[in-house]
Design a protein around this motif. Structure first.
Motif, PDB file in Angstrom:
ATOM      1  N   ASP A 154      72.907  11.884 -25.301  1.00  0.00           N
ATOM      2  CA  ASP A 154      73.594  12.088 -26.363  1.00  0.00           C
ATOM      3  C   ASP A 154      75.540  11.814 -26.556  1.00  0.00           C
ATOM      4  O   ASP A 154      75.818  10.702 -27.154  1.00  0.00           O
ATOM      5  CB  ASP A 154      73.835  13.765 -26.429  1.00  0.00           C
ATOM      6  CG  ASP A 154      73.014  13.852 -27.075  1.00  0.00           C
ATOM      7  OD1 ASP A 154      72.189  13.806 -27.684  1.00  0.00           O
ATOM      8  OD2 ASP A 154      72.867  15.740 -27.108  1.00  0.00           O
ATOM      9  N   THR A 155      75.728  11.477 -25.263  1.00  0.00           N
ATOM     10  CA  THR A 155      76.975  10.094 -24.957  1.00  0.00           C
ATOM     11  C   THR A 155      76.611   8.438 -25.576  1.00  0.00           C
ATOM     12  O   THR A 155      77.413   7.716 -26.047  1.00  0.00           O
ATOM     13  CB  THR A 155      77.553  10.611 -23.453  1.00  0.00           C
ATOM     14  OG1 THR A 155      76.316  10.277 -22.383  1.00  0.00           O
ATOM     15  CG2 THR A 155      78.508  12.017 -23.167  1.00  0.00           C
ATOM     16  N   THR A 156      75.901   8.393 -25.440  1.00  0.00           N
ATOM     17  CA  THR A 156      75.438   7.339 -24.998  1.00  0.00           C
ATOM     18  C   THR A 156      75.257   6.528 -26.787  1.00  0.00           C
ATOM     19  O   THR A 156      75.864   5.704 -27.064  1.00  0.00           O
ATOM     20  CB  THR A 156      74.088   6.413 -24.722  1.00  0.00           C
ATOM     21  OG1 THR A 156      74.185   6.258 -23.145  1.00  0.00           O
ATOM     22  CG2 THR A 156      74.083   4.636 -25.246  1.00  0.00           C
ATOM     23  N   ALA A 157      74.486   7.737 -27.252  1.00  0.00           N
ATOM     24  CA  ALA A 157      73.834   7.964 -29.221  1.00  0.00           C
ATOM     25  C   ALA A 157      75.857   7.377 -29.513  1.00  0.00           C
ATOM     26  O   ALA A 157      75.934   7.036 -30.422  1.00  0.00           O
ATOM     27  CB  ALA A 157      73.526   8.755 -29.197  1.00  0.00           C
ATOM     28  N   SER A 158      76.493   8.723 -29.094  1.00  0.00           N
ATOM     29  CA  SER A 158      78.227   8.723 -29.718  1.00  0.00           C
ATOM     30  C   SER A 158      78.840   7.144 -29.424  1.00  0.00           C
ATOM     31  O   SER A 158      79.348   7.258 -30.552  1.00  0.00           O
ATOM     32  CB  SER A 158      78.298   9.455 -29.680  1.00  0.00           C
ATOM     33  OG  SER A 158      78.687  10.049 -28.420  1.00  0.00           O
ATOM     34  N   GLU A 159      78.550   6.509 -28.497  1.00  0.00           N
ATOM     35  CA  GLU A 159      79.254   5.793 -28.316  1.00  0.00           C
ATOM     36  C   GLU A 159      78.731   4.322 -28.891  1.00  0.00           C
ATOM     37  O   GLU A 159      79.278   3.630 -29.476  1.00  0.00           O
ATOM     38  CB  GLU A 159      78.983   5.169 -26.749  1.00  0.00           C
ATOM     39  CG  GLU A 159      79.237   3.826 -26.280  1.00  0.00           C
ATOM     40  CD  GLU A 159      81.477   3.946 -26.121  1.00  0.00           C
ATOM     41  OE1 GLU A 159      81.802   5.281 -26.356  1.00  0.00           O
ATOM     42  OE2 GLU A 159      82.031   3.215 -26.091  1.00  0.00           O
ATOM     43  N   VAL A 160      77.062   4.446 -29.054  1.00  0.00           N
ATOM     44  CA  VAL A 160      76.528   3.453 -30.524  1.00  0.00           C
ATOM     45  C   VAL A 160      77.153   3.377 -31.557  1.00  0.00           C
ATOM     46  O   VAL A 160      77.940   2.393 -32.035  1.00  0.00           O
ATOM     47  CB  VAL A 160      74.902   3.239 -30.181  1.00  0.00           C
ATOM     48  CG1 VAL A 160      74.091   4.428 -30.421  1.00  0.00           C
ATOM     49  CG2 VAL A 160      74.683   1.489 -30.600  1.00  0.00           C
ATOM     50  N   ILE A 161      77.168   4.503 -31.857  1.00  0.00           N
ATOM     51  CA  ILE A 161      77.878   4.800 -33.117  1.00  0.00           C
ATOM     52  C   ILE A 161      78.943   4.414 -33.602  1.00  0.00           C
ATOM     53  O   ILE A 161      79.892   4.201 -34.463  1.00  0.00           O
ATOM     54  CB  ILE A 161      77.892   6.797 -33.824  1.00  0.00           C
ATOM     55  CG1 ILE A 161      75.715   6.869 -34.174  1.00  0.00           C
ATOM     56  CG2 ILE A 161      78.558   7.024 -34.803  1.00  0.00           C
ATOM     57  CD1 ILE A 161      75.714   7.661 -34.219  1.00  0.00           C
TER      58      ILE A 161
END
Ligand code: CO
Ligand code: CO
Ligand code: CO
Length: 311
Positions: A154-161
């Motif tokens: 989830d942390t990487t997902a929010s980072e790419v967004i």
């Protein structure tokens, strides 16, 4: 002033008062599930081509494809709200648009911008000795592909967004008054594709220092596990004849530097004398990266030399 001959980011048209109109259109298919974030990133992506010409946006129009029979209209409302959110941050309004029925949603903006004609920065003016800067980390293509397959934290997902939704406005504003010789943004052709277009237009070559090239988290692990979009392979086939890799550079890095980006950062060729000042300004502006990734070198034809060590 700028048309189709140099694969630039937008058209530029000289007006009689010394100003130039900058005109661009860009629209994309959904890259994330959240419709608001899709709209926001698509609009940031469209606005970026005005910043990548040294311009400032004036106003925009929506371009929309949407399956009104299969998907609730509230989803379209959220996409458009994301676009308005990006436009507001850019300081402009979306004043109209056009939509068609389609099986898959698509969204983006037609953006009209302006710049003093002598301040338009193309992708074709890089000079030997210039320092190359990149203002966002790479890997959004690989990460959104992994997201669709449900294999990402989830942390990487929010980072790419966060990377895709961020405007290139503050990075572009940091360039004011500096000797920027060439400018573009990183989108579908990946870092190497867009750098090659710049080198081709400028009749120069480039050297990159791999450890200085910023990457998003998990990108190398995913590329290693062969999780990447088809566009990364197509880009690589296209760039490979022009790239000289240090032998020790791993396969995953070769994929990542060809990864197609959505709403990627600015790629800047700046006079070496102004490089420290640019780094300072980008850091002060809080751009997602302020990375000095290499330099423009002498070369008969567009070639990129990639070294495994740092500067
Ligand atoms: Co562009
Ligand atoms: Co574009
Ligand atoms: Co119409």
């Amino acid at each position: 002033m700028v048309g189709t001959s140099t694969a630039d980011d937008a058209a530029a048209y000289r007006l009689e008062n010394g100003q130039a109109i900058i005109q661009t259109v860009d629209f994309i298919t959904p890259i994330v599930d959240d419709p608001f974030e899709f709209g926001r990133s698509a609009a940031a992506n469209s606005l970026s081509d005005v910043y990548a010409m040294g311009g400032r946006p004036l106003f925009a129009l929506n371009i929309v494809c949407f399956p009104t029979k299969q998907v609730p209209l509230e989803v379209l409302g959220e996409i458009l709200r994301g676009g308005v959110d990006a436009a507001r941050e850019a300081g402009i309004e979306i004043v109209g648009g056009h939509s068609v029925e389609d099986t898959e949603p698509k969204y983006g903006l037609i953006v009209t911008g302006i710049a003093p004609a002598d301040a338009v920065i193309t992708n074709a003016g890089a000079q030997v000795g210039d320092a190359l800067f990149l203002t966002k980390p790479l890997g959004s293509g690989i990460l959104t592909t992994a997201m669709k397959k449900g294999r990402m934290s989830d942390t990487t997902a929010s980072e790419v967004i966060r990377v895709m939704r961020t405007l290139n406005r503050s990075a572009a504003e940091a360039l004011a008054g500096l000797r920027v010789h060439a400018l573009t943004d990183i989108t579908g052709f990946g870092l190497l594709g867009h750098l090659l277009e710049m080198m081709h237009g400028s009749r120069t070559a480039a050297r990159l220092h791999l450890p200085s090239v910023p990457l998003l988290p998990e990108v190398l692990e995913l590329a290693e596990a062969k999780v990447y979009p088809g566009g990364a392979s197509r880009n690589r086939n296209r760039t490979e004849p022009h790239v000289q890799w240090s032998a020790s550079i791993a396969e995953a890095h070769r994929v990542a530097l060809n990864d197609p980006q959505t709403s990627g950062g600015l790629l800047i060729a700046v006079a070496a004398e102004d490089a420290d000042e640019l780094a300072r300004r980008l850091e002060q502006a809080g751009t997602l990266a302020a990375a000095r990734i290499g330099e423009v070198i002498d070369g008969d034809q567009a070639t990129i030399v990639i070294e495994a060590g740092s500067v």
